[in-house]
Scaffold this motif. Structure first.
Motif, PDB file in Angstrom:
ATOM      1  N   ALA A   1       0.077   5.372   3.746  1.00 24.56           N
ATOM      2  CA  ALA A   1      -1.185   4.755   4.145  1.00 24.56           C
ATOM      3  C   ALA A   1      -1.121   3.244   3.977  1.00 24.56           C
ATOM      4  CB  ALA A   1      -2.334   5.335   3.321  1.00 24.56           C
ATOM      5  N   MET A   2      -0.343   2.753   3.012  1.00 26.98           N
ATOM      6  CA  MET A   2      -0.200   1.318   2.821  1.00 26.98           C
ATOM      7  C   MET A   2       0.434   0.699   4.058  1.00 26.98           C
ATOM      8  SD  MET A   2       1.642  -0.879  -0.221  1.00 26.98           S
ATOM      9  CE  MET A   2       3.318  -0.530   0.259  1.00 26.98           C
ATOM     10  N   GLY A   3       1.417   1.382   4.629  1.00 35.50           N
ATOM     11  CA  GLY A   3       2.054   0.886   5.838  1.00 35.50           C
ATOM     12  C   GLY A   3       1.085   0.810   7.002  1.00 35.50           C
ATOM     13  N   ALA A   4       0.125   1.733   7.037  1.00 34.52           N
ATOM     14  CA  ALA A   4      -0.882   1.740   8.098  1.00 34.52           C
ATOM     15  C   ALA A   4      -2.072   0.851   7.779  1.00 34.52           C
ATOM     16  CB  ALA A   4      -1.348   3.179   8.340  1.00 34.52           C
ATOM     17  N   GLY A   5      -2.118   0.316   6.578  1.00 35.62           N
ATOM     18  CA  GLY A   5      -3.219  -0.555   6.187  1.00 35.62           C
ATOM     19  C   GLY A   5      -4.461   0.184   5.723  1.00 35.62           C
ATOM     20  N   THR A   6      -4.327   1.463   5.387  1.00 34.26           N
ATOM     21  CA  THR A   6      -5.489   2.255   4.965  1.00 34.26           C
ATOM     22  C   THR A   6      -5.362   2.773   3.541  1.00 34.26           C
ATOM     23  OG1 THR A   6      -4.513   4.266   5.898  1.00 34.26           O
ATOM     24  CG2 THR A   6      -5.973   2.985   7.333  1.00 34.26           C
ATOM     25  N   ALA A   7      -4.504   2.177   2.752  1.00 35.52           N
ATOM     26  CA  ALA A   7      -4.290   2.641   1.377  1.00 35.52           C
ATOM     27  C   ALA A   7      -5.525   2.365   0.535  1.00 35.52           C
ATOM     28  CB  ALA A   7      -3.080   1.947   0.766  1.00 35.52           C
ATOM     29  N   ARG A   8      -5.742   3.230  -0.436  1.00 34.43           N
ATOM     30  CA  ARG A   8      -6.855   3.049  -1.376  1.00 34.43           C
ATOM     31  C   ARG A   8      -6.390   3.492  -2.754  1.00 34.43           C
ATOM     32  NH1 ARG A   8     -10.125   7.675  -2.296  1.00 34.43           N
ATOM     33  NH2 ARG A   8     -11.849   6.271  -2.671  1.00 34.43           N
ATOM     34  N   PHE A   9      -7.078   3.007  -3.765  1.00 32.07           N
ATOM     35  CA  PHE A   9      -6.772   3.422  -5.127  1.00 32.07           C
ATOM     36  C   PHE A   9      -7.476   4.742  -5.397  1.00 32.07           C
ATOM     37  CE2 PHE A   9      -6.320  -1.308  -5.937  1.00 32.07           C
ATOM     38  CZ  PHE A   9      -4.939  -1.259  -5.976  1.00 32.07           C
ATOM     39  N   VAL A  10      -6.696   5.782  -5.608  1.00 37.81           N
ATOM     40  CA  VAL A  10      -7.255   7.111  -5.853  1.00 37.81           C
ATOM     41  C   VAL A  10      -7.658   7.222  -7.324  1.00 37.81           C
ATOM     42  CG1 VAL A  10      -5.999   8.205  -3.958  1.00 37.81           C
ATOM     43  CG2 VAL A  10      -4.943   8.073  -6.199  1.00 37.81           C
TER      44      VAL A  10
ATOM     45  N   ARG B   1     -10.485   0.647   1.862  1.00 36.86           N
ATOM     46  CA  ARG B   1      -9.153   0.114   2.136  1.00 36.86           C
ATOM     47  C   ARG B   1      -8.861  -1.023   1.169  1.00 36.86           C
ATOM     48  NH1 ARG B   1      -9.037  -0.220   8.728  1.00 36.86           N
ATOM     49  NH2 ARG B   1      -9.508   1.984   9.044  1.00 36.86           N
ATOM     50  N   VAL B   2      -7.657  -1.015   0.647  1.00 41.57           N
ATOM     51  CA  VAL B   2      -7.216  -2.079  -0.253  1.00 41.57           C
ATOM     52  C   VAL B   2      -6.117  -2.839   0.467  1.00 41.57           C
ATOM     53  CG1 VAL B   2      -6.188  -2.572  -2.496  1.00 41.57           C
ATOM     54  CG2 VAL B   2      -7.769  -0.665  -2.250  1.00 41.57           C
ATOM     55  N   ASP B   3      -6.148  -4.162   0.398  1.00 39.96           N
ATOM     56  CA  ASP B   3      -5.122  -4.936   1.087  1.00 39.96           C
ATOM     57  C   ASP B   3      -3.739  -4.626   0.506  1.00 39.96           C
ATOM     58  OD1 ASP B   3      -6.350  -6.559  -1.113  1.00 39.96           O
ATOM     59  OD2 ASP B   3      -4.608  -7.833  -0.702  1.00 39.96           O
ATOM     60  N   LYS B   4      -2.749  -4.785   1.352  1.00 38.42           N
ATOM     61  CA  LYS B   4      -1.387  -4.405   0.987  1.00 38.42           C
ATOM     62  C   LYS B   4      -0.879  -5.148  -0.241  1.00 38.42           C
ATOM     63  CE  LYS B   4       0.023  -3.218   5.663  1.00 38.42           C
ATOM     64  NZ  LYS B   4       0.940  -3.512   6.778  1.00 38.42           N
ATOM     65  N   GLY B   5      -1.248  -6.398  -0.371  1.00 38.53           N
ATOM     66  CA  GLY B   5      -0.767  -7.197  -1.497  1.00 38.53           C
ATOM     67  C   GLY B   5      -1.214  -6.655  -2.843  1.00 38.53           C
ATOM     68  N   ALA B   6      -2.495  -6.326  -2.954  1.00 37.86           N
ATOM     69  CA  ALA B   6      -3.021  -5.793  -4.216  1.00 37.86           C
ATOM     70  C   ALA B   6      -2.429  -4.420  -4.502  1.00 37.86           C
ATOM     71  CB  ALA B   6      -4.546  -5.711  -4.168  1.00 37.86           C
ATOM     72  N   PHE B   7      -2.303  -3.618  -3.450  1.00 43.05           N
ATOM     73  CA  PHE B   7      -1.756  -2.279  -3.644  1.00 43.05           C
ATOM     74  C   PHE B   7      -0.283  -2.341  -4.046  1.00 43.05           C
ATOM     75  CE2 PHE B   7      -0.398   1.992  -2.507  1.00 43.05           C
ATOM     76  CZ  PHE B   7      -1.409   2.737  -3.076  1.00 43.05           C
ATOM     77  N   ALA B   8       0.477  -3.194  -3.383  1.00 40.43           N
ATOM     78  CA  ALA B   8       1.901  -3.347  -3.717  1.00 40.43           C
ATOM     79  C   ALA B   8       2.062  -3.929  -5.120  1.00 40.43           C
ATOM     80  CB  ALA B   8       2.580  -4.234  -2.687  1.00 40.43           C
ATOM     81  N   ALA B   9       1.147  -4.817  -5.513  1.00 39.81           N
ATOM     82  CA  ALA B   9       1.221  -5.408  -6.854  1.00 39.81           C
ATOM     83  C   ALA B   9       1.068  -4.336  -7.927  1.00 39.81           C
ATOM     84  CB  ALA B   9       0.145  -6.469  -7.019  1.00 39.81           C
ATOM     85  N   VAL B  10       0.159  -3.395  -7.710  1.00 42.16           N
ATOM     86  CA  VAL B  10      -0.013  -2.308  -8.677  1.00 42.16           C
ATOM     87  C   VAL B  10       1.263  -1.469  -8.768  1.00 42.16           C
ATOM     88  CG1 VAL B  10      -1.263  -0.155  -9.129  1.00 42.16           C
ATOM     89  CG2 VAL B  10      -2.514  -2.221  -8.552  1.00 42.16           C
ATOM     90  N   GLY B  11       1.869  -1.166  -7.643  1.00 44.03           N
ATOM     91  CA  GLY B  11       3.121  -0.399  -7.662  1.00 44.03           C
ATOM     92  C   GLY B  11       4.244  -1.153  -8.352  1.00 44.03           C
ATOM     93  N   ALA B  12       4.366  -2.439  -8.059  1.00 46.85           N
ATOM     94  CA  ALA B  12       5.428  -3.247  -8.668  1.00 46.85           C
ATOM     95  C   ALA B  12       5.205  -3.406 -10.172  1.00 46.85           C
ATOM     96  CB  ALA B  12       5.497  -4.612  -7.995  1.00 46.85           C
ATOM     97  N   LEU B  13       3.966  -3.625 -10.567  1.00 46.99           N
ATOM     98  CA  LEU B  13       3.675  -3.769 -11.996  1.00 46.99           C
ATOM     99  C   LEU B  13       3.881  -2.454 -12.743  1.00 46.99           C
ATOM    100  CD1 LEU B  13       0.511  -6.049 -11.835  1.00 46.99           C
ATOM    101  CD2 LEU B  13       2.777  -6.666 -12.713  1.00 46.99           C
TER     102      LEU B  13
END
Length: 117
Positions: A29-38, A93-105
């Motif tokens: 969903a992040m790739g499609a721009g529709t990711a959210r924090f579950v 929807r959460v922007d890709k940057g914030a979502f990727a930051a959570v994964g990286a952290l």
């Protein structure tokens, strides 16, 4: 005391699994721009916070040495993760940057826990 410490380590691992699992399930969903924090991501991060604090206290009470700098770095990273997830938990929807930051952290926290001796 040793059994109690191991129980909290297991719960800590369950928390990180919940946080990382929630991230991984949303990667497409992040790739499609529709990711959210579950909700599992928030609950996993909170579980990590509570069990991590308990583990530090239990280890110090047991007389084990605790690397306070390592624990401080891990706590700081977890607070940033918690802040991001908590603030944006209700957004569709959460922007890709914030979502990727959570994964990286989250990955950074895992590597710090396992590689920093």
């Amino acid at each position: 005391m040793n059994v109690l410490i191991h129980v909290f380590v297991a719960l800590h691992i369950i928390g990180i699994a919940s946080l990382l699992g929630g991230f991984l399930t949303q990667m497409k969903a992040m790739g499609a721009g529709t990711a959210r924090f579950v909700p599992a991501m928030l609950h996993g991060a909170l579980t990590m916070l509570v069990t991590g604090v308990a583990l530090v206290g239990l280890n110090q009470a047991d007389g084990a040495s605790v690397n306070n700098i390592k624990i401080g770095v891990k706590l700081l990273i977890l607070i940033v993760i918690l802040a991001l997830v908590y603030v944006k938990r209700d957004e569709e929807r959460v922007d890709k940057g914030a979502f990727a930051a959570v994964g990286a952290l989250t990955a950074a926290n895992i590597f710090i826990a396992t590689l920093w001796t």
